[in-house]
Scaffold this motif. Sequence first.
Motif, short mmCIF file in Angstrom:
data_model
loop_
_atom_site.label_atom_id
_atom_site.label_comp_id
_atom_site.label_asym_id
_atom_site.label_seq_id
_atom_site.Cartn_x
_atom_site.Cartn_y
_atom_site.Cartn_z
N ARG A 89 6.99 7.13 -4.55
CA ARG A 89 6.12 6.28 -3.71
C ARG A 89 6.90 5.06 -3.23
O ARG A 89 7.68 4.47 -3.97
CB ARG A 89 4.91 5.84 -4.53
N ARG A 107 12.10 9.48 2.89
CA ARG A 107 11.59 10.85 2.72
C ARG A 107 12.69 11.74 2.11
O ARG A 107 12.43 12.52 1.20
CB ARG A 107 11.13 11.42 4.06
N VAL A 162 10.54 10.31 -1.31
CA VAL A 162 9.27 9.59 -1.18
C VAL A 162 8.24 10.49 -0.49
O VAL A 162 8.49 11.03 0.58
CB VAL A 162 9.45 8.27 -0.37
N GLU A 163 7.08 10.61 -1.13
CA GLU A 163 6.00 11.45 -0.58
C GLU A 163 4.77 10.63 -0.21
O GLU A 163 3.89 11.13 0.48
CB GLU A 163 5.61 12.52 -1.61
N HIS A 164 4.71 9.40 -0.69
CA HIS A 164 3.52 8.55 -0.48
C HIS A 164 3.98 7.15 -0.06
O HIS A 164 4.73 6.50 -0.78
CB HIS A 164 2.70 8.49 -1.77
N PHE A 165 3.56 6.72 1.12
CA PHE A 165 3.85 5.37 1.60
C PHE A 165 2.58 4.53 1.50
O PHE A 165 1.53 4.94 2.00
CB PHE A 165 4.32 5.40 3.06
N ILE A 201 4.50 5.85 10.56
CA ILE A 201 5.02 6.77 9.53
C ILE A 201 4.45 8.16 9.76
O ILE A 201 5.16 9.16 9.66
CB ILE A 201 4.71 6.24 8.12
N ASP A 221 6.69 11.55 10.31
CA ASP A 221 6.58 12.74 9.45
C ASP A 221 5.11 12.98 9.12
O ASP A 221 4.54 12.28 8.29
CB ASP A 221 7.40 12.54 8.17
N GLU A 244 3.78 15.23 7.51
CA GLU A 244 3.54 15.83 6.19
C GLU A 244 3.35 14.78 5.10
O GLU A 244 2.86 15.09 4.02
CB GLU A 244 4.73 16.72 5.80
N THR A 245 3.75 13.56 5.38
CA THR A 245 3.74 12.54 4.33
C THR A 245 2.36 11.91 4.18
O THR A 245 1.56 11.89 5.12
CB THR A 245 4.80 11.45 4.61
N LYS A 246 2.10 11.36 3.00
CA LYS A 246 0.82 10.70 2.73
C LYS A 246 0.99 9.20 2.97
O LYS A 246 1.97 8.59 2.52
CB LYS A 246 0.40 10.96 1.29
N VAL A 247 0.03 8.60 3.68
CA VAL A 247 0.08 7.16 3.99
C VAL A 247 -1.25 6.52 3.58
O VAL A 247 -2.32 7.04 3.89
CB VAL A 247 0.32 6.91 5.49
#
Length: 312
Positions: free
Chosen positions: A2, A267, A271-274, A286, A290, A292-295
């Motif tokens: 994260r 990424r 890192v998968e969660h911003f 963000i 990407d 696919e990433t979680k924000v």
Amino acid sequence: MRAFVFPGQGSQKVGMGVELAAASPAAREVFEEVDDALGQKLSAIMAEGPDDQLTLTENAQPAIMAHAIAVLRVLEKEGGIVLTGAADCVAGHSLGEYTALCAAGAFSLADTARLLKLRGQAMQAAVPVGVGAMCALIGADLEKAQTLADAAAEGQVCQVANDNDPTQVVLSGHREAIERAIGMVKDHGIKRGVLLPVSAPFHCDLMQPAADAMAEALEKTPPRAFRLPLYANVTAAAMEDPAQEQRLLVEQVCGRVRWRESVLAMRAAGVEHFVELGGKVLGPMIGRIDSETKVTSVISMDDIEALAKEIG
């Protein structure tokens, strides 16, 4: 993994932090400490305006930082979340890099406020009002934006200031060059160019006097060791050396904010969660970089409680 990320200029608005201060002593302490450090009632300008006072660069920069750090302190003190346990790295957009450093322990809150006040004043003073400008290019990638900037310069300064995401790049420089660039967007396959309501041309060579002022200020108040790696704007790479970061903060005044590349680097590092603290500006960028990433954007007490529950 994260990342905690912190917004830059443009995320300020009258009323920012009011709900937080009413609900949390931890937030009030942050605003009071910043007021004391600056010798002004910045918290009153944040709460009540007027808008033109809040948008002044020298007020907007410390205000945005104070708001984000207030959110972080409430998360830590009342949500029971420890930054080093909740995040693997930090980053910030332009002035947000100072907020990230404050969060990671490289600068005290009071020193961060004073540095950003000075940074705002120096940036404003570097170029007479009306001489410089900035524009956002919508539907432009870095390559198209660079080609347009080169074509529009005609001997003046016209540079890529922010590479925000794959669809938005910001140019900065002499007003005439920026206006030429806006007039040439269609020729370069760019959807449109929008003149930004800013008071100075940030992140271009015209800011050199401000870079010199920050070099002097950072000699007196250098960053200390930080608790987490920081992804620096001008390198888009993880940074843990305070002496090197001190140099990069000076370069950052005139240098490009490589936000898109910074997100991609985080990424790539896993890192998968911003988590954006104190704003809802970086989150959409963000997402475009990407999908696919979680924000998660965290501003209100409800946001803080939800995040604390999720990661606690």
